[in-house]
Design a protein around this motif. Structure first.
Motif, PDB file in Angstrom:
ATOM      1  N   TRP A 265       0.827  -1.211   0.000  1.00 34.84           N
ATOM      2  CA  TRP A 265       0.000   0.000   0.000  1.00 34.84           C
ATOM      3  C   TRP A 265       0.865   1.265   0.000  1.00 34.84           C
ATOM      4  CZ3 TRP A 265      -4.802  -1.048  -1.138  1.00 34.84           C
ATOM      5  CH2 TRP A 265      -5.331  -2.291  -0.793  1.00 34.84           C
ATOM      6  N   GLY A 266       1.995   1.207   0.681  1.00 35.43           N
ATOM      7  CA  GLY A 266       2.874   2.371   0.712  1.00 35.43           C
ATOM      8  C   GLY A 266       3.394   2.741  -0.657  1.00 35.43           C
ATOM      9  N   THR A 267       3.701   1.730  -1.456  1.00 36.48           N
ATOM     10  CA  THR A 267       4.188   1.988  -2.814  1.00 36.48           C
ATOM     11  C   THR A 267       3.099   2.616  -3.671  1.00 36.48           C
ATOM     12  OG1 THR A 267       5.732   0.123  -2.685  1.00 36.48           O
ATOM     13  CG2 THR A 267       5.145   0.912  -4.882  1.00 36.48           C
ATOM     14  N   MET A 268       1.879   2.137  -3.504  1.00 38.52           N
ATOM     15  CA  MET A 268       0.774   2.697  -4.291  1.00 38.52           C
ATOM     16  C   MET A 268       0.540   4.160  -3.938  1.00 38.52           C
ATOM     17  SD  MET A 268      -2.040  -0.380  -4.618  1.00 38.52           S
ATOM     18  CE  MET A 268      -1.784  -1.344  -3.145  1.00 38.52           C
ATOM     19  N   PHE A 381      11.814  -8.065  -1.351  1.00 37.47           N
ATOM     20  CA  PHE A 381      12.003  -6.624  -1.525  1.00 37.47           C
ATOM     21  C   PHE A 381      12.051  -5.935  -0.169  1.00 37.47           C
ATOM     22  CE2 PHE A 381      10.253  -2.303  -2.113  1.00 37.47           C
ATOM     23  CZ  PHE A 381      11.164  -1.814  -3.038  1.00 37.47           C
ATOM     24  N   ASP A 382      13.036  -5.070   0.010  1.00 38.03           N
ATOM     25  CA  ASP A 382      13.191  -4.317   1.256  1.00 38.03           C
ATOM     26  C   ASP A 382      12.324  -3.058   1.184  1.00 38.03           C
ATOM     27  OD1 ASP A 382      13.949  -2.968   3.493  1.00 38.03           O
ATOM     28  OD2 ASP A 382      16.098  -2.986   3.081  1.00 38.03           O
ATOM     29  N   GLU A 383      11.254  -3.028   1.991  1.00 39.20           N
ATOM     30  CA  GLU A 383      10.319  -1.902   1.923  1.00 39.20           C
ATOM     31  C   GLU A 383      10.972  -0.572   2.270  1.00 39.20           C
ATOM     32  OE1 GLU A 383       6.748  -2.501   4.079  1.00 39.20           O
ATOM     33  OE2 GLU A 383       6.237  -4.382   3.094  1.00 39.20           O
ATOM     34  N   SER A 384      12.057  -0.618   3.033  1.00 35.99           N
ATOM     35  CA  SER A 384      12.740   0.632   3.388  1.00 35.99           C
ATOM     36  C   SER A 384      13.402   1.276   2.176  1.00 35.99           C
ATOM     37  CB  SER A 384      13.792   0.365   4.470  1.00 35.99           C
ATOM     38  OG  SER A 384      14.844  -0.463   3.962  1.00 35.99           O
TER      39      SER A 384
END
Length: 421
Positions: A265-268, A381-384
């Motif tokens: 969701w953060g990427t979107m 994938f590293d969300e950071s």
């Protein structure tokens, strides 16, 4: 406000990295402030949030989040690594060819992004950067979109362009060949940057890998169905993915709770939020300012390269085929007449076509946003690194425009036009 708007963009990106905050949320907040000072109504600002981009990201990541619960993507990628064997060095070029082939056969550039999406788990499994595979695939599909089988090719060869400007339908062949040269140049730069010749750290033997179980076979079937519906019938990728993902959930392949939990969701929010800010910047004249600066230094020799850059910048905020091509390509005859000797109309047309297409790897566009989403949903994938990933895709979009412009400045597009037209 045009200069201020560009400064705000740089400030938002810098602040996001400094404070390690989601740049998309910051972008939406600053878009409101910037829009207010620029006299843009709140309703207009909100309209800058692209619902089509959000649905595209939602559909693809939803489907991936479902099938990732079975481990099918990892196993499929491992089998791909085993098949590649000692020929791993050639995979980036294979991806470029596959992207070109799928796009050339007629579905269009956006559906052909399926190749880019499917290349990402393969790269993760091999232990190399996903950029090494998805960027060449995207460059290839950009080169293949102007073929006799595509809508774009038919338009370019028709009365509105080729006939009106005194060319034969062979113009599409020239644009395709020059696109292949540019795509190959882009692929070589990516290959060198990520050291594509180096042996991938992960290796597998096919005999040591397990067979696909029942749930994984359902997922594999969905991949095939998705490819057929998107490539063969030109259906919208996101909507097909939403349908297939929901069918898989009904079949018990995964759980809805886990699917929603693992979706990026953060990427979107990042992609759509920055897109909203860029819409406000565009409305305040920021992009026009950059275009005018480039146009002011245009000459017959530099026209093709500069027009390619301008078309790419325009395509970050609008459809390349729906808006940029119809807006810029018909102006080529007048531009050639104004600039006089040294300006090659066919080279300018080709630069506009490729520039507007290759810029689509930007996270502001469909291609880049879909690739980022496919990367984000992968468990490795590293969300950071989401903000960094966003910047990397934008940097490569700019770099690809620069590579195409350099080819134009060196006379490569002119040379090909002289040989083929």
């Amino acid at each position: 406000m045009d200069k201020i708007s560009l400064l705000v963009l740089l400030a938002v990106i810098a602040l996001g990295f400094w404070k390690k905050k989601n740049v998309g949320l910051l972008a939406m907040a600053f878009a409101f402030v910037l829009g207010r000072f620029g006299g843009i109504a709140d309703k207009t600002i909100i309209a800058g949030f692209s619902s089509s981009t959000f649905v595209s990201l939602l559909g693809i990541t939803f489907w991936f989040a479902v099938i990732n619960q079975t481990g099918v993507v990892d196993l499929l990628a491992k089998k791909g690594v085993a098949i590649a064997g000692k020929q791993q060095w050639a995979i980036p070029f294979l991806m470029m060819f596959l992207g070109f082939l799928v796009s050339f056969m007629g579905p269009g550039a956006v559906p052909a992004c399926v190749v880019c999406i499917l290349s990402i788990p393969l790269a993760f499994e091999m232990g190399v950067s996903p950029m090494l595979y998805c960027l060449p695939a995207f460059a290839g599909l950009c080169a293949g979109r102007v073929s006799p089988f595509t809508t774009e090719g038919a338009w370019l060869a028709g009365e509105e362009v080729a006939v009106a400007q005194g060319y034969t339908p062979a113009l599409t062949t020239y644009v395709t060949v020059s696109g292949i040269v540019a795509a190959l140049a882009c692929t070589l730069v990516v290959y060198i940057f990520y050291k594509g010749w180096k042996k991938a750290p992960n290796e597998y033997k096919a005999s040591e890998l397990p067979a696909f179980d029942a749930k994984q076979k359902y997922c594999l079937t969905s991949i095939v169905v998705m490819a057929v519906l998107v490539v063969g019938f030109s259906l919208t990728t996101a909507l097909v993915c939403l349908l297939l993902g929901e069918i898989l959930l009904l079949l018990g392949v995964g759980t809805e709770k886990e699917t929603l939990r693992t979706m990026p969701w953060g990427t979107m929010v990042l992609v759509c939020g920055v897109g909203l800010l860029m819409t406000v910047i565009n409305a305040l004249g920021g992009i026009e300012l950059l275009s005018n600066i480039l146009s002011s230094v245009m000459s017959g020799r530099t026209a093709a390269g500069i027009m390619g850059i301008v078309s790419g910048m325009m395509s970050w905020f609008s459809s390349s085929f729906g808006v940029v091509w119809p807006a810029l390509i018909p102006t080529v005859p007048d531009l050639v007449q104004t600039l006089g000797s040294g300006a090659n109309g066919a080279a300018i047309i080709s630069a506009i076509a490729f520039g507007a297409s290759i810029a689509g790897i930007s996270p502001f566009s469909s291609g880049g946003s879909m690739c980022i989403s496919a990367m984000s949903v992968d468990s490795r994938f590293d969300e950071s690194q989401t903000n960094k990933c966003f910047i990397q895709f934008f940097a490569w979009a700019v770099a690809f425009l620069g590579i195409a412009a350099i080819l134009c400045f060196l006379g490569v597009f002119d040379l090909l036009a002289g040989m083929m037209l």
